[in-house]
Structure formats: structure tokens, C-alpha cells
Design a protein around this motif. Structure first.
Motif, PDB file in Angstrom:
ATOM      1  N   VAL A 127       0.836  -1.190   0.000  1.00 45.49           N
ATOM      2  CA  VAL A 127       0.000   0.000   0.000  1.00 45.49           C
ATOM      3  C   VAL A 127       0.880   1.253   0.000  1.00 45.49           C
ATOM      4  CG1 VAL A 127      -1.717   1.294   1.341  1.00 45.49           C
ATOM      5  CG2 VAL A 127      -1.844  -1.205   1.216  1.00 45.49           C
ATOM      6  N   ILE A 128       0.457   2.272  -0.729  1.00 46.29           N
ATOM      7  CA  ILE A 128       1.150   3.564  -0.727  1.00 46.29           C
ATOM      8  C   ILE A 128       0.093   4.659  -0.588  1.00 46.29           C
ATOM      9  CG2 ILE A 128       2.711   5.117  -1.965  1.00 46.29           C
ATOM     10  CD1 ILE A 128       3.582   2.731  -3.696  1.00 46.29           C
ATOM     11  N   ALA A 129       0.380   5.645   0.253  1.00 51.67           N
ATOM     12  CA  ALA A 129      -0.499   6.816   0.338  1.00 51.67           C
ATOM     13  C   ALA A 129       0.131   7.936  -0.468  1.00 51.67           C
ATOM     14  CB  ALA A 129      -0.671   7.239   1.790  1.00 51.67           C
ATOM     15  N   PHE A 130      -0.676   8.598  -1.287  1.00 56.73           N
ATOM     16  CA  PHE A 130      -0.167   9.678  -2.130  1.00 56.73           C
ATOM     17  C   PHE A 130      -0.839  11.005  -1.793  1.00 56.73           C
ATOM     18  CE2 PHE A 130       0.840   6.099  -4.970  1.00 56.73           C
ATOM     19  CZ  PHE A 130       2.108   6.465  -5.402  1.00 56.73           C
ATOM     20  N   LEU A 131      -0.042  12.071  -1.818  1.00 50.84           N
ATOM     21  CA  LEU A 131      -0.599  13.419  -1.702  1.00 50.84           C
ATOM     22  C   LEU A 131      -0.269  14.175  -2.975  1.00 50.84           C
ATOM     23  CD1 LEU A 131       0.535  14.424   1.919  1.00 50.84           C
ATOM     24  CD2 LEU A 131      -1.614  13.359   1.238  1.00 50.84           C
TER      25      LEU A 131
END
Ligand code: GTP
Ligand code: MG
Length: 369
Positions: A127-131
Motif C-alpha cells: 500500500v502507498i499513500a499519495f498526496l
């Protein structure tokens, strides 16, 4: 640096503000009704009226730290938070779009909404969180207020355009925050793409590719043709592994506001990034100067969720007011505590504003003289 507004102190002591002003004058302190006075002065003037001032009436830090002690055994790996930065039109949003469309499952693809600048992507390897940071404003606001939200920066540079002012700005931001950079040379499909030029120009700003003896990671991609994306994701997860990112999901949440707005139907709505702990519907929270009880949690696809763990961006509804980007969010076990902390912060803010007004009016006075 505890202070209290003069009129407030007088009120609590049950005396007239004027009496206090006169008393202070006698002590050589010139003060007006709305002026804040510091703790020492408060003690002295209260003493004149046979009052004692108790300092520890409110200790915000104590309340906020009442949450449990950190236990290293409870730390678990958490997904990386990646901020996409780069010059205008170099393809930041396109890159995110292609990552999200190709990586989310078929059923979810149709439900993609654009109302949140923070995303949660399930790739094959993690999982990766992107802004997404249009114009860096949110990022700058957060950094200037000491909020560290991102673990890795993906610097997008268009292969046909090269290093531009906002590219340099992004490099400076990342360096100042000590965040590792992965360079994505985008628009490789264009006939005039010149990745060598990009590498050369970035080397001048301290980003030297490995192939040239440096240690910066470069990936060539095309958001349009969907090439190089897997490699980019792989590099992100590799870098994340090196960083050994951890958090404790088994405690009350803390995090930061990414963006916030007033929604005509739902009231104050904030997009927050949970950084530690788990945020749940029903939790009492303090967020900047505001407080509340979380009524609804929504993920980046607009789906209602029960909870959000570390590195998860969520939209929350239930705050008493609209916080600012970069404000800290803390969940508290006690609803009363949340309200008290918020009120304390509001009062502090009011004192500060009053002090400013007083200074301004004094300055105006001198100008007239
Ligand atoms: P701002 O948010 O305004 O700073 O722009 P951005 O960096 O998010 O760029 P955006 O993704 O909006 O893309 C800008 C333009 O470049 C659009 O017209 C895209 O279609 C185009 N574009 C993005 N990626 C590629 C690519 O890989 N190849 C080509 N040929 N065009 C691309
Ligand atoms: Mg964009």
C-alpha cells in the motif's frame, strides 16, 4: 508563557477592571482592559487584592499526553506517504491518475472521485499513500507549521521541458524537510523528450543519478502511455523499506490536516492523514483550535469507513469549525478534554489577537503625535 486578559482576571476575582488598572498603574504597569498580562504580573496584582493565582489551572500538554505511553512492541510497519511535486503541467496529476486507475481493482475504478487530494493505493507489492500538491501551497503551509507528513517526495520533471522554477522549489522543500526524493522523468513518449538534459540539470541541484556515480533514483515514465509506472512504484516501496516506517495502530489516532473546507450540507470537512494510531467513527478529537466527535469517516473513493489506521488519508465530518492545512489532529479518550483543549487554544488565539490590536492602536497613537 501563560497569560490572561486583564478583564478576564478581574472578572474571575470579582473586581472591576478599572480598579485593577489603577492598581497596576500604582505598580508602574500601564495596561488596558483588553490587554494580556503575564503570569508574574497577575500574581502580583492579585496579591494586592489578597488573591492567589494558581498557575496549573490548565495544562494542555498534560491532557494531550494522558494518552498511553509508547510501547515499542506495538509498533508495526506502515505504508509510506508519498508527495507528488513538480513544476506546473509536468504531469503530477496524470501520473497519480494512471497509478490509481491501473492499480485499483475493476469494481473500484468507476467510483474514483476527485474531491480529496490524498489517496490510498493498493499496489501488487504494498500500500502507498499519495498526496497531490497543486502549487505546493498545502505542503508549504504544513512545513512552515512544523508538520511532517511526507516520507518520500516523487519529483515529476517533464522530459521535454526540463528543470523549471517550481522543480527547484520542490527540491529545496524536500531537502529542508530531509525527505528523500525519487525523480520521475515524465512525458518520455514525447518526440522531443530529453532525459539526459533533465539529469544534467538536476545534477546541478545535487540530484546525481546512480549511473553517473550519484545516489539519486531516477525513473523514466510516461503517464500518457502508462510506461515505467511499475518501476516507479517499486522504487517507492524500496525506498520505504529502507526508511523502516513504523506506527502503532493500537492507540488513539494522531495526524495532520491536509486540506479543509466548509461544506454547505455537512459543515466543516477536513481531509486528514492519520499518522499514528487508528481513527474511528465516534472518536473525540481536537483539531487545531477546533474539536468534535467524528460523525463520518470517508476514504478517497467517498466510501464510508469505520476506521483509518496509520498512513491512511480520510475525510472527516463532525468538527466544530474549519481547521487549517497543517493543523494537528489528536483523538482523546475524554470528550470533555477535547473541548477544554480547544477552548484553551481559542482563548490563547484571542489573547494574541487582542495584543496585536493593542499594539496597532498604540502605533496609530504615536503616528498622530
Ligand atoms: P498542475 O497540477 O497544474 O501543476 O499540473 P500537473 O503537474 O498535475 O500536470 P497534469 O497531470 O495536469 O498534466 C499536464 C498536461 O500534460 C496534460 O495535458 C497531460 O495530458 C499532459 N501529460 C501528462 N503526462 C504526460 C505524458 O506522459 N505524456 C504526454 N505526452 N503528455 C502528458
Ligand atoms: Mg495537477
Amino acid at each position: 508563557d501563560e497569560t490572561i486578559v486583564l478583564s478576564e482576571l478581574a472578572k474571575r476575582m470579582g473586581i472591576k477592571a478599572n480598579e485593577m488598572i489603577v492598581k497596576l498603574m500604582g505598580m508602574g504597569v500601564m495596561a488596558t482592559v483588553n490587554q494580556t498580562i503575564d503570569y508574574e504580573t497577575a500574581v502580583l496584582v492579585a496579591g494586592e487584592f489578597n488573591y492567589e493565582v494558581e498557575k496549573a489551572s490548565f495544562e494542555e500538554e498534560v491532557i494531550l499526553k494522558k494518552t498511553e505511553e509508547e510501547n515499542p512492541d506495538q509498533l508495526q510497519p506502515r505504508p509510506p506517504v508519498v508527495t507528488i511535486m513538480g513544476h506546473v503541467d509536468h504531469g503530477k496529476t496524470s501520473l497519480l491518475d494512471v497509478i490509481r486507475k491501473t492499480r485499483v481493482t475493476e469494481g473500484e475504478a468507476g467510483g474514483i472521485t476527485q474531491h480529496i487530494g490524498a489517496y490510498h493505493v493498493q499496489t501488487e507489492k504494498g500500500v502507498i499513500a499519495f498526496l497531490d500538491t497543486p502549487g505546493h501551497e498545502a505542503f508549504s503551509a504544513m512545513r512552515s507549521r512544523g508538520a511532517k507528513v511526507t516520507d518520500i517526495v516523487v519529483l515529476v520533471v517533464a522530459a521535454d521541458d526540463g528543470v523549471m522554477p517550481q522543480t527547484v522549489e520542490a527540491i529545496n522543500h524536500s531537502k529542508a524537510s530531509g525527505v528523500p526524493i525519487i525523480v520521475a522523468i515524465n512525458k518520455m513518449d514525447k518526440p522531443d523528450a530529453d532525459p539526459d538534459r533533465v539529469q544534467r540539470e538536476l545534477s546541478e541541484h545535487g540530484l546525481m543519478p546512480e549511473s553517473w556515480g550519484g545516489d539519486a533514483i531516477f525513473v523514466q515514465v510516461s503517464a500518457k502511455k502508462n510506461t515505467g509506472i511499475d518501476e516507479l512504484l517499486e522504487m517507492i516501496l524500496l525506498q520505504a523499506e529502507i526508511l523502516e516506517l513504523k506506527a502503532n495502530p493500537d492507540k488513539l489516532a494522531s495526524g495532520h490536516v491536509v486540506e479543509a473546507k466548509l461544506d454547505s450540507g455537512r459543515g466543516p470537512v477536513a481531509t486528514v492523514l492519520v499518522q499514528d494510531g487508528t481513527l474511528r467513527a465516534g472518536d473525540s478529537i481536537v483539531c487545531g483550535m477546533h474539536y468534535g466527535k467524528i460523525r463520518v469517516l470517508q476514504d478517497d473513493l467517498g466510501r464510508t469507513v469505520e476506521s483509518a489506521g496509520p498512513s491512511m488519508p480520510v475525510e472527516i465530518v463532525g468538527l466544530s469549525g474549519v481547521p487549517m492545512a497543517g493543523d494537528e489532529l489528536v483523538a482523546l479518550a475524554d470528550e470533555k478534554d477535547a473541548r477544554q483543549v480547544s477552548q484553551h487554544r481559542m482563548q490563547k488565539q484571542r489573547s494574541k489577537e487582542l495584543a496585536k490590536t493593542n499594539r496597532l492602536s498604540l502605533e496609530g497613537l504615536f503616528e498622530k503625535m
